[in-house]
Design a protein around this motif. Structure first.
Motif, PDB file in Angstrom:
ATOM      1  N   UNK A  27       0.778  -1.234   0.000  1.00 13.65           N
ATOM      2  CA  UNK A  27       0.000   0.000   0.000  1.00 13.65           C
ATOM      3  C   UNK A  27       0.801   1.272   0.000  1.00 13.65           C
ATOM      4  N   UNK A  28       2.081   1.188  -0.394  1.00 11.30           N
ATOM      5  CA  UNK A  28       2.914   2.401  -0.496  1.00 11.30           C
ATOM      6  C   UNK A  28       3.656   2.344  -1.827  1.00 11.30           C
ATOM      7  N   UNK A  29       2.921   2.409  -2.953  1.00  9.76           N
ATOM      8  CA  UNK A  29       3.548   2.197  -4.266  1.00  9.76           C
ATOM      9  C   UNK A  29       4.658   3.192  -4.564  1.00  9.76           C
ATOM     10  N   UNK A  30       5.612   2.737  -5.375  1.00 15.75           N
ATOM     11  CA  UNK A  30       6.764   3.550  -5.727  1.00 15.75           C
ATOM     12  C   UNK A  30       6.327   4.819  -6.439  1.00 15.75           C
ATOM     13  N   UNK A  31       6.853   5.942  -5.955  1.00 18.84           N
ATOM     14  CA  UNK A  31       6.546   7.243  -6.542  1.00 18.84           C
ATOM     15  C   UNK A  31       7.731   7.780  -7.340  1.00 18.84           C
ATOM     16  N   UNK A  32       8.927   7.669  -6.775  1.00 21.45           N
ATOM     17  CA  UNK A  32      10.147   8.131  -7.425  1.00 21.45           C
ATOM     18  C   UNK A  32      11.306   7.267  -6.961  1.00 21.45           C
ATOM     19  N   UNK A  33      12.358   7.211  -7.778  1.00 21.68           N
ATOM     20  CA  UNK A  33      13.562   6.523  -7.323  1.00 21.68           C
ATOM     21  C   UNK A  33      14.793   7.194  -7.915  1.00 21.68           C
ATOM     22  N   UNK A  34      15.903   7.060  -7.185  1.00 20.98           N
ATOM     23  CA  UNK A  34      17.163   7.689  -7.542  1.00 20.98           C
ATOM     24  C   UNK A  34      18.300   6.686  -7.369  1.00 20.98           C
ATOM     25  N   UNK A  35      19.423   6.984  -8.015  1.00 15.86           N
ATOM     26  CA  UNK A  35      20.662   6.288  -7.721  1.00 15.86           C
ATOM     27  C   UNK A  35      21.488   7.099  -6.745  1.00 15.86           C
ATOM     28  N   UNK A  36      22.255   6.413  -5.923  1.00 15.36           N
ATOM     29  CA  UNK A  36      23.157   7.061  -4.958  1.00 15.36           C
ATOM     30  C   UNK A  36      24.530   6.405  -5.089  1.00 15.36           C
ATOM     31  N   UNK A  37      25.581   7.210  -5.124  1.00 20.57           N
ATOM     32  CA  UNK A  37      26.958   6.754  -5.322  1.00 20.57           C
ATOM     33  C   UNK A  37      27.118   6.110  -6.702  1.00 20.57           C
TER      34      UNK A  37
END
Length: 233
Positions: free
Chosen positions: A177-187
């Protein structure tokens, strides 16, 4: 990652709103203190007494107003339901925790329940799709070949831990119930730097390059870490 988190908070909540934040696996309290300084009420959950001591020491150096906005609870991140009521928080952080949990679905479901409707879940995980990058760039060809077909790896602390795949976590977030909204890469560019490497004189340029790569394909897909932001429906 802090800039990415600030972007998500600014885009989801009214300016000046004082948020209720839960930091699961708060470590030494880096993100908790950053958010408390911004005026938010932060509760940190941490199991390791050494990390709790470090967090308390860092907190002790802050002004009283900031100290009053931080509460530290000693406990396992999988037991959030023992300490808090469902829907008690506007933002839940779970950064650098899932790699130490063999079966993370129950933990994720538990932290998602802590979110109020419209709340933000911020996850920082090791990117299983990029496990071959570090040994490959170091010239460890056998290690790179082994990394293609596994989600397990040995971290810089010498511990055998696990990584996550974006597709798998996307499905999990939708299911809780918390669908993906945004994602990023780190390092993206700096993962091979040694822990004791000196901060370069052009650190702002470095951060700008990392920040842009972290939101740009195909670079973000091969980042050492993934920062996923889900929103509670």
């Amino acid at each position: 990652m802090a800039r990415q988190l600030e972007e998500q908070i600014a885009g989801r909540f009214a300016v000046g709103r004082r948020l209720r934040v839960l930091d699961v696996g708060m470590g030494q309290g880096t993100q908790a203190l950053r958010l408390a300084r911004a005026g938010h009420q932060v509760t940190g959950v941490e199991q390791d007494p050494t990390m709790i001591a470090a967090a308390r020491e860092n907190l002790a150096g802050e002004p009283q107003g900031i100290r009053e906005r931080v509460r530290i609870v000693q406990g396992d991140g999988r037991d959030t339901g023992v300490h808090f009521l469902p829907g008690s928080f506007d933002v839940v952080l779970c950064h650098g925790v899932l790699m130490y949990v063999e079966e993370p679905d129950a933990l994720l479901a538990g932290v998602a329940r802590m979110l109020a409707p419209g709340g933000l879940l911020s996850l920082l995980v090791r990117n299983a799709e990029a496990l071959a990058m570090r040994p490959g760039l170091a010239g460890d060809w056998a290690g790179a070949l082994d990394a293609f077909d596994t989600v397990s790896y040995r971290n810089r602390l010498g511990l055998d831990v696990r990584a996550d795949r974006l597709g798998t976590l996307t499905a999990t977030l939708a299911g809780i119930g918390a669908p993906l909204h945004s994602w990023y890469g780190v390092r993206v560019f700096t993962d091979t730097a040694s822990d004791d490497a000196e901060v370069p004189s052009d650190v702002e340029a470095l951060l700008a390059a990392e920040e842009r790569a972290g939101r740009t394909d195909p670079y973000r897909s091969v980042a050492a870490l993934l920062h996923l932001c889900g929103v509670r429906g």
